[in-house]
Write a protein that holds these residues in place. Structure first.
Motif, short mmCIF file in Angstrom:
data_model
loop_
_atom_site.label_atom_id
_atom_site.label_comp_id
_atom_site.label_asym_id
_atom_site.label_seq_id
_atom_site.Cartn_x
_atom_site.Cartn_y
_atom_site.Cartn_z
N GLY A 7 0.82 -1.21 0.00
CA GLY A 7 0.00 0.00 0.00
C GLY A 7 0.85 1.25 0.00
O GLY A 7 2.07 1.21 0.19
N ASN A 8 0.19 2.39 -0.23
CA ASN A 8 0.87 3.69 -0.15
C ASN A 8 1.27 3.99 1.29
O ASN A 8 0.71 3.40 2.22
CB ASN A 8 -0.05 4.80 -0.65
N VAL A 85 -3.72 -2.34 0.43
CA VAL A 85 -4.43 -1.42 1.32
C VAL A 85 -4.44 -0.03 0.70
O VAL A 85 -3.39 0.47 0.27
CB VAL A 85 -3.75 -1.37 2.71
N CYS A 86 -5.60 0.58 0.62
CA CYS A 86 -5.68 1.95 0.13
C CYS A 86 -6.58 2.78 1.04
O CYS A 86 -7.38 2.23 1.81
CB CYS A 86 -6.15 2.00 -1.32
N VAL A 109 -6.43 -8.95 -2.86
CA VAL A 109 -7.60 -8.45 -2.13
C VAL A 109 -7.40 -6.96 -1.93
O VAL A 109 -6.35 -6.54 -1.41
CB VAL A 109 -7.77 -9.16 -0.77
N LEU A 110 -8.37 -6.16 -2.36
CA LEU A 110 -8.29 -4.71 -2.16
C LEU A 110 -8.96 -4.35 -0.85
O LEU A 110 -10.14 -4.65 -0.64
CB LEU A 110 -8.96 -3.98 -3.32
N CYS A 111 -8.19 -3.72 0.03
CA CYS A 111 -8.69 -3.33 1.36
C CYS A 111 -8.86 -1.82 1.39
O CYS A 111 -7.89 -1.07 1.27
CB CYS A 111 -7.70 -3.79 2.42
N GLY A 135 -12.03 -7.19 -10.73
CA GLY A 135 -12.02 -8.66 -10.77
C GLY A 135 -11.42 -9.30 -9.55
O GLY A 135 -11.00 -10.46 -9.59
N VAL A 136 -11.36 -8.57 -8.42
CA VAL A 136 -10.81 -9.11 -7.17
C VAL A 136 -11.74 -8.71 -6.02
O VAL A 136 -12.52 -7.76 -6.14
CB VAL A 136 -9.39 -8.56 -6.90
N PRO A 137 -11.68 -9.44 -4.88
CA PRO A 137 -12.51 -9.05 -3.72
C PRO A 137 -12.12 -7.68 -3.19
O PRO A 137 -10.95 -7.32 -3.17
CB PRO A 137 -12.21 -10.15 -2.69
N VAL A 138 -13.12 -6.93 -2.77
CA VAL A 138 -12.91 -5.60 -2.19
C VAL A 138 -13.58 -5.58 -0.82
O VAL A 138 -14.76 -5.93 -0.70
CB VAL A 138 -13.49 -4.49 -3.09
N VAL A 139 -12.83 -5.19 0.20
CA VAL A 139 -13.34 -5.17 1.57
C VAL A 139 -13.21 -3.76 2.11
O VAL A 139 -12.13 -3.16 2.07
CB VAL A 139 -12.56 -6.16 2.47
#
Length: 498
Positions: A7-8, A85-86, A109-111, A135-139
């Motif tokens: 993540g950043n 993580v974003c 996984v995009l958090c 096209g990926v899970p986002v939480v």
């Protein structure tokens, strides 16, 4: 399973890491690098996971040891999944990095962390739309309160147990896309099954002539694609095609980076409320003012002058209160020492010498630092500091330095030691030396009392406008002196290296 946490900087990545691993973590350095890393473990439904906290990075095109370590982990060490993580308050920044990760690894996984802060700012992200686009899970979660933590672990477990999705390519401009596809087809023929890195990514770095990535590939023990005659020939043909289209290497890299930005903004425009095309256009208009040829520098000097003026004006009261409290405490210590019948020379040494000096330094320096650096952080969070570096980059380039030195120079107004420490953001070792050696020419807040005394000799105490003007001149003078000395040292260091 091994999970990589990417993540950043300043998106709450360490908070996510601590929430998942608890006390089951250790710190160390990346092999062969002086880049700090942390890893830990946790268990979910009887399955053990190792979580590696990668250094914060804005891009996988490395411009620092931290970014190089992050890319090496993602490209060459094959984690079972990546948690990207974003910041939910500014998701387009994190999605730019997520798109680069998806080009390398399909298990992502995009958090969306800090979702509680995003709600306060009335920023809402449609996670379903985002999942469909990427096209990926986002939480959506808030690591500080633990909200969404269970859903994040569940999503990571599903990604680890499911077959890996193919890497996701980026929509590149037409000439670059054709060149990359040509190289990718040759890679497919040369390495039909035994290539462990992403072919779209590898084809793109070959097209960009990214020698740093290719050297990292060789260090990782992977086959060098350019040693295959067919791939080397395909690269020459692709580069000739790009040059014929009028695209130099620098232009290819610039247009590729712009493609990631444009795609991230397009995804956010459809999935994030508050990230509309109108808002993006407002940002462009703001850029034309903040980085304009005639408006960028004057606005920068006025804003930094305002920050210094606020720092000095607001620090008067806490400095006075702190000084009074410390001096009263010193008199209390003097009374205590006199009860012990200490000799006069010892009392004078301890109270008039050590204690008074420490009290003066603390009262004079601590309040301005406590005000200046939060203001500086606000400018960073608002995205203004990269614009400062952009504005001053041509001037610093003329002096043999780079625009990032402007940021460490500005930090030097708060404290030269922290300004020198901040020089790690500069890519080139030579330019790092220049920034560290010239940071002392910037007057830090420890020298502000002397400057204020000089200013007060010429201006009345109530002339705030004149004081602000003098502070602006101090800023310009400090930066100008740093530029002058940077130019001299740059040529000296270059001669030494030759």
């Amino acid at each position: 399973y091994t999970l990589a946490l990417a993540g950043n900087p300043n998106v709450g990545k360490s908070t996510v890491f601590n929430a998942l691993t608890g006390l089951h973590q250790h710190t160390g350095n990346w092999p062969g690098k002086t880049v700090g890393t942390a890893s830990g473990s946790f268990t979910h439904n009887g399955q053990s996971y190792i979580l590696c906290d990668l250094p914060g990075t804005y891009s996988l095109s490395p411009h620092s040891p931290e970014e190089e370590a992050a890319r090496s982990m993602l490209c060459f060490q094959s984690p079972d999944a990546v948690i990207a993580v974003c910041d939910a308050c500014a998701p387009e920044r994190g999605i730019q990095l997520a798109l680069q990760i998806l080009e390398i690894c399909g298990r992502v996984v995009l958090c969306l962390n800090l979702s509680d802060e995003a709600e306060k700012k009335h920023i809402h992200t449609d996670t379903k739309k985002l999942e469909k686009e990427l096209g990926v899970p986002v939480v959506s979660m808030s690591a500080r309160s633990g909200k969404g933590l269970h859903e994040l672990v569940e999503a990571a477990a599903r990604v680890c147990n499911n077959p890996a999705a193919p890497p996701r390519g980026i929509r590149l401009p037409s000439p670059i896309r054709e060149a990359v596809l040509q190289i990718e087809e040759t890679l497919q023929k040369a390495f039909p099954a035994d290539l462990t890195v992403s072919r779209p990514w590898l084809a793109r770095i070959i097209c960009e002539e990214d020698n740093i990535a290719l050297e990292a590939l060789r260090r990782a023990g992977l086959p060098d694609p350019l040693e295959v005659p067919e791939i080397a020939a395909a690269q020459r043909e692709a580069l000739a095609f790009l040059r014929q289209a009028g695209l130099s290497r620098e232009e290819v890299i610039r247009q590729t980076a712009a493609a990631f930005v444009i795609e991230a903004e397009g995804i956010c425009a459809g999935a994030v409320e508050g990230c509309t095309p109108e808002k993006l256009e407002r940002d462009r208009k703001l850029d034309r003012i903040l980085t304009g040829k005639w408006t960028g520098i004057p606005f920068m000097l006025l804003l930094l002058g305002l920050v210094l003026w606020i720092t000095i004006r607001l620090s008067n009261v806490p400095s006075s209160l702190l000084m009074t409290a410390l001096m009263n405490l010193g008199e209390w210590f003097r009374s205590g020492i006199s009860v012990l019948h200490a000799p006069v020379w010892l009392t004078s040494l301890l109270i008039d010498g050590l204690w008074r000096v420490a009290a003066w330094v603390t009262a004079v320096m601590l309040p301005p630092m406590a005000i200046f650096f939060p203001l500086f952080t606000l400018l960073e969070d608002a995205g203004y500091l990269p614009r400062v570096a952009f504005n001053l980059d041509p001037a610093f380039r003329c002096a043999g330095a780079c625009g990032k030195q402007a940021l460490t120079t500005c930090m030097g107004f708060g404290c030269n030691a922290l300004g020198v420490q901040g020089c790690r953001i500069i890519d080139s070792p030579r330019e790092q030396k220049l920034a560290m050696l010239t940071n002392v020419f910037v007057p830090c807040n420890g020298r502000f009392p002397f400057l204020i005394t000089v200013i007060s000799i010429f201006f009345a105490a109530g002339s705030s406008l004149a004081g602000a003007g003098i502070l602006t001149c101090v800023i310009a003078g400090g930066i100008g002196l740093s530029l002058l000395v940077s130019g001299i040292l740059s040529r000296t260091i270059l001669r030494g290296e030759a």
